[in-house]
Write a protein that holds these residues in place. Sequence first.
Motif, PDB file in Angstrom:
ATOM      1  N   ILE A  16      38.279  20.589  -4.295  1.00 61.73           N
ATOM      2  CA  ILE A  16      39.122  21.088  -5.546  1.00 61.73           C
ATOM      3  C   ILE A  16      39.706  22.460  -5.047  1.00 61.73           C
ATOM      4  O   ILE A  16      39.050  23.215  -4.374  1.00 61.73           O
ATOM      5  CB  ILE A  16      38.226  21.240  -6.717  1.00 61.73           C
ATOM      6  N   THR A  17      40.820  22.410  -5.599  1.00 60.90           N
ATOM      7  CA  THR A  17      41.723  23.789  -5.112  1.00 60.90           C
ATOM      8  C   THR A  17      42.240  24.350  -6.531  1.00 60.90           C
ATOM      9  O   THR A  17      42.876  23.484  -6.938  1.00 60.90           O
ATOM     10  CB  THR A  17      42.618  23.359  -3.904  1.00 60.90           C
ATOM     11  N   LYS A  47      40.993  16.443  -4.474  1.00 62.55           N
ATOM     12  CA  LYS A  47      41.266  15.421  -3.566  1.00 62.55           C
ATOM     13  C   LYS A  47      39.802  14.545  -3.328  1.00 62.55           C
ATOM     14  O   LYS A  47      38.883  15.228  -3.023  1.00 62.55           O
ATOM     15  CB  LYS A  47      41.532  16.121  -2.224  1.00 62.55           C
ATOM     16  N   SER A 107      47.629  26.415 -11.088  1.00 63.56           N
ATOM     17  CA  SER A 107      47.789  24.909 -10.800  1.00 63.56           C
ATOM     18  C   SER A 107      46.290  24.488  -9.816  1.00 63.56           C
ATOM     19  O   SER A 107      45.820  25.502  -9.569  1.00 63.56           O
ATOM     20  CB  SER A 107      48.852  24.965  -9.870  1.00 63.56           C
ATOM     21  N   ALA A 108      45.974  23.200 -10.028  1.00 67.31           N
ATOM     22  CA  ALA A 108      44.730  22.834  -9.466  1.00 67.31           C
ATOM     23  C   ALA A 108      45.055  21.584  -8.969  1.00 67.31           C
ATOM     24  O   ALA A 108      45.956  20.722  -9.386  1.00 67.31           O
ATOM     25  CB  ALA A 108      43.631  22.908 -10.622  1.00 67.31           C
ATOM     26  N   SER A 109      44.182  21.001  -7.928  1.00 63.25           N
ATOM     27  CA  SER A 109      44.408  19.901  -7.457  1.00 63.25           C
ATOM     28  C   SER A 109      42.857  19.294  -6.907  1.00 63.25           C
ATOM     29  O   SER A 109      42.091  20.013  -6.583  1.00 63.25           O
ATOM     30  CB  SER A 109      45.132  19.804  -6.094  1.00 63.25           C
ATOM     31  N   SER A 121      38.810  27.421  -3.428  1.00 63.85           N
ATOM     32  CA  SER A 121      38.700  26.049  -2.887  1.00 63.85           C
ATOM     33  C   SER A 121      37.162  25.822  -2.833  1.00 63.85           C
ATOM     34  O   SER A 121      36.325  26.845  -2.343  1.00 63.85           O
ATOM     35  CB  SER A 121      39.246  26.027  -1.762  1.00 63.85           C
TER      36      SER A 121
END
Length: 94
Positions: free
Chosen positions: A28-29, A7, A3-5, A44
């Motif tokens: 980015i995480t 912001k 999974s990635a996110s 991260s």
Amino acid sequence: DFSASIKTERYGSSGEGYPEKGVYFMDITGKYKLPKYGLTINLSALNIFNNKLFVTTNVSDLFFAQASYRINPLMILVGVEFKPKIKKNDKKKQ
């Protein structure tokens, strides 16, 4: 399992006679889980655009206020979580 996110944030200002300015921030995480081994690997990247200074200015007819903030540089963090699987002991009572 991955999974990635991402912001992102933008801080900007504009005023009469001043061009619009903006400062952009991005983090980015990512997380990769290996449930078979009880491992989770985290990666991260913070302050992707490597902003070093953030300045805010307020101007009115009565005052001029300015604040400057030094910002941590680009950081890359790696983390590992380990949750071992505990096997139950199946020995019978004698």
